[in-house]
Design an enzyme around this catalytic site. Structure first.
Site, PDB file in Angstrom:
ATOM      1  N   SER A 188       0.790  -1.222   0.000  1.00 50.76           N
ATOM      2  CA  SER A 188       0.000   0.000   0.000  1.00 50.76           C
ATOM      3  C   SER A 188       0.823   1.273   0.000  1.00 50.76           C
ATOM      4  O   SER A 188       0.316   2.331  -0.358  1.00 50.76           O
ATOM      5  CB  SER A 188      -0.935   0.007   1.206  1.00 50.76           C
ATOM      6  OG  SER A 188      -0.193   0.032   2.404  1.00 50.76           O
ATOM      7  N   HIS A 196      -5.460  -4.543  -1.403  1.00 47.64           N
ATOM      8  CA  HIS A 196      -5.428  -3.489  -2.423  1.00 47.64           C
ATOM      9  C   HIS A 196      -5.494  -4.048  -3.847  1.00 47.64           C
ATOM     10  O   HIS A 196      -5.314  -3.293  -4.799  1.00 47.64           O
ATOM     11  CB  HIS A 196      -4.169  -2.636  -2.258  1.00 47.64           C
ATOM     12  CG  HIS A 196      -4.178  -1.818  -1.001  1.00 47.64           C
ATOM     13  ND1 HIS A 196      -4.719  -0.553  -0.925  1.00 47.64           N
ATOM     14  CD2 HIS A 196      -3.734  -2.115   0.245  1.00 47.64           C
ATOM     15  CE1 HIS A 196      -4.598  -0.092   0.303  1.00 47.64           C
ATOM     16  NE2 HIS A 196      -4.001  -1.019   1.040  1.00 47.64           N
ATOM     17  N   LYS A 221     -12.010  -1.369   0.482  1.00 48.47           N
ATOM     18  CA  LYS A 221     -11.229  -0.642  -0.531  1.00 48.47           C
ATOM     19  C   LYS A 221     -11.958  -0.680  -1.878  1.00 48.47           C
ATOM     20  O   LYS A 221     -12.753   0.200  -2.167  1.00 48.47           O
ATOM     21  CB  LYS A 221      -9.827  -1.192  -0.566  1.00 48.47           C
ATOM     22  CG  LYS A 221      -9.137  -0.967   0.795  1.00 48.47           C
ATOM     23  CD  LYS A 221      -7.758  -1.462   0.886  1.00 48.47           C
ATOM     24  CE  LYS A 221      -7.124  -1.057   2.213  1.00 48.47           C
ATOM     25  NZ  LYS A 221      -7.757  -1.665   3.393  1.00 48.47           N
TER      26      LYS A 221
END
Lengths: 222, 415
Positions: free
Chosen positions: B203, B231, B262
């Site tokens: 990230s 992610h 996310k």
């Protein structure tokens, strides 16, 4: 105040197994966690040129620990507990052990500095037997000071002292360093605990002075 | 007398622990430091927004909307009307909370619907939901390994992975970031049962794990492999199944972990794998057993978000087109974006103090970004972290890149 002038000093910080470091500490101290489950071990070498015991080289292995800073007292930049110290002269070993209660090695080592403006090295050997070679990358040294707290033990109780270091300081986390450990019992003290030969932080200091304050009883049993 | 410059010499790492008679001794030092660090720049953290975290965001009640490059809303699903409507329906049906652990009374039909939808999307046999991504890692790792076992993970692994390792009591070893040579060295030096844990996309750098090589090493050394796709799930791979699909190693990964906060724009975490694995984790993952089940409104919205992610592959195509647009717009203006290969694009500033006034200038000129600095990243590796969304209009991204480059040049970060 006890002063030690140095021409060169190198230090490198490594992530290390928390439990392995904990085993090096007396009761009352514990490793400072860099990440969950990992503490920090510092490998530091000095080329002292001016002290009350003359010129000498010094190698120190330390565990970073939480500082002692009650309200109203200054918070140091970092706190250390040296668990191994070796020097190049008998007088300096005796001095370190008697004055500062540091864990001096029983015999002298050879400690040699070399390198250029971008890479500094210290090579440590025990007679003909290599011990370690530390490389520290240097980027941009600027005049500065650091205040550290050093803990030591006389076997029964803990003590602490403030150490101010002043000189041309370079500190970074650019991963330019490397620690090469030989097959030697002293090197094994590090090899058994560090996660990687690549230090996560490197420090290079030149033409400076280390000033020890008064050694104070820290309280509690060692 | 403390001056406003003094705080620069300290950072959050200095106040983690002290020794002393009172546990609270360190608080005075921290408060003293924070009193100058906050006006110096730390006020930029935990700043409350006054609007949804969409492609634009308001950071004050009556202020202008800023272009939002900071939120994880990679597919723009958190504000999709269908998702909001589904969340509202679930709220109406189930009320505000699940009112219990999923192991007892808290499991609702909508939870099962979401777990099945994610399992189908990820092409795994079964999925278990967690209250957060953090708890998914902590609960999964601590359930699967224990004293005598070894976890080998990337040195840049998320805090939740390291915390799970510590809670498990297993020995934890770190290998150099995305360095398979370093991983192999650790594997070769380890005996016993080994779990390797990596992330799909990291990230802070936006770089991608070399999963094909990592999976091959795990096979060679008989280690189990867990991939945290916080992610990367729902955005990487032809069908959005993540970096595991991107590298064609889905069948070589034992544990598929991800978040619901996310790409899906909700909240929570999940772990997927064989039915046997998930049935085992259900009673033993303590962070899930001993937490209230996810709020039904969030879960209802997530069911719809998964449906959209499945039925609208054009969203992923738009995201990657936007990523290309943003990266080109930044790089062509001389901005250093590191080694990013994902929708997370770092903007390297490399000035731990200077990044704060740069952030404020960016906000004044209409761009919202968060400063990322030590100890979240290495010293003098401070950066902004652009999160590109499929919902961004390409013009917004180009305009942002222009502003970013102008402000960085003004501060001497780029020529």
């Amino acid at each position: 105040m006890t002063r030690y002038g140095f021409d060169r000093a190198l230090s490198a910080l490594f992530l290390a197994d928390y439990d392995g470091l904990r085993a090096q500490l007396p009761d009352g101290l514990w490793p400072l966690e860099a990440q969950t489950g990992f503490g920090i071990v510092a490998v530091t070498a000095f080329d002292f040129v001016d002290s009350e015991v003359g010129a000498y080289g010094e190698l120190v292995f330390s565990v970073l620990v939480p500082p002692f800073a009650p309200p109203g007292e200054a918070l140091p930049d970092a706190a250390y507990f040296p668990f191994f110290l070796a020097t190049t002269t008998e007088a300096s070993r005796t001095h370190a052990a008697e004055r500062w209660l540091l864990p001096a090695h029983a015999s002298c080592l050879d400690i040699a500095f070399d390198g250029d403006e971008s890479r500094r090295f210290v090579t440590v050997s025990d007679g003909d037997a290599p011990v370690l070679r530390l490389q520290v990358g240097e980027i941009d040294a600027v005049a500065g000071t650091r205040r550290y707290q050093c803990f030591s033990s006389d076997g029964e109780a803990l003590h602490r002292v403030f150490i101010d270091i002043e000189g041309a300081l370079d500190e970074h986390e650019e991963e330019r360093g490397h620690l090469e450990l030989a097959r030697h019992p002293i090197a094994a003290l590090l090899g058994d605990v560090i996660e990687d030969e690549l230090p996560f932080r490197e420090q290079s200091m030149a033409r400076g002075e280390q000033r020890f304050g008064e050694l104070l009883a820290h309280g509690g049993r060692a | 007398m403390r001056t406003s410059e003094d705080w620069h010499r300290r950072d959050l790492s200095h106040f983690r622990r002290t020794t002393g008679a009172d546990l609270f001794d360190v608080h005075e030092h921290f408060a003293d430091w924070l009193s100058t660090a906050r006006p110096g720049g730390y006020h930029l953290y935990e700043a409350a927004a006054h609007s949804a975290p969409s492609t634009s965001i308001r950071m004050s009640a009556h202020g202008d909307a800023l272009i939002n490059l900071a939120s994880y809303n990679y597919l723009g699903l958190s504000v999709r009307p269908e998702v909001r409507a589904a969340a509202a329906r679930a709220l109406e049906t189930y009320g505000l909370g699940a009112a219990g652990s999923p192991h007892l009374s808290g499991l609702l039909a909508v939870h099962e619907e979401l777990a099945e939808a994610i399992a189908a999307f990820k092409a795994v046999e079964s999925v278990l939901l967690f209250p957060t991504g953090y708890s998914a890692n902590v609960g999964t790792i601590s359930a699967l390994v224990g004293p005598g076992d070894v976890v080998i993970t990337d040195i840049l692994a998320h805090a939740s992975i390291l915390d799970g390792c510590a809670m498990s009591g297993a020995t934890t070893r770190l290998f150099r970031h995305n360095d398979c040579e370093s991983l192999e060295k650790k594997l070769a030096g380890t005996t016993g049962r080994v779990l390797v844990v990596v992330e799909g996309v990291y990230s802070m750098d936006g770089d991608v794990a070399p999963l094909d090589d990592i999976a091959a090493l795990c096979r060679r050394y008989g280690a189990r492999l867990m991939v945290d796709e916080a992610h990367s799930a729902f955005v990487f791979g032809e069908h959005g199944r993540g970096v595991v699909e991107h590298f064609g190693v889905e069948d070589q990964v034992d544990i598929h972990l991800g978040t619901l906060s996310k790409s899906l724009g909700g909240m929570g975490g999940y772990v997927g794998g064989t039915r046997q694995l998930i049935d085992y984790l259900r009673p033993y993952s303590r962070s899930q057993v001993f937490s209230c089940a996810l709020a039904p409104a969030v879960v209802g919205g997530l069911v719809e978000a998964v449906r959209i992610a499945r039925d609208e592959p054009q969203l992923r195509a738009k995201l990657w087109a936007n990523v290309h647009t943003m990266r080109e717009a930044l790089v062509s203006r001389g901005v250093d974006v590191g080694d990013s290969a994902s929708q997370v694009i770092p903007i390297m500033v490399r000035d731990d103090v200077g990044i704060f006034p740069i952030t404020e200038e960016l906000m004044a000129e209409g761009v919202f970004l968060n400063p990322v600095r030590y100890p979240a990243v290495k010293r003098n590796q401070s950066r902004f972290r652009v999160s590109v969304s499929a919902a961004h209009h390409p013009d917004e991204l180009v305009r942002s890149a222009e502003i970013i480059a102008t402000v960085l040049a003004r501060h001497g970060v780029i020529a």
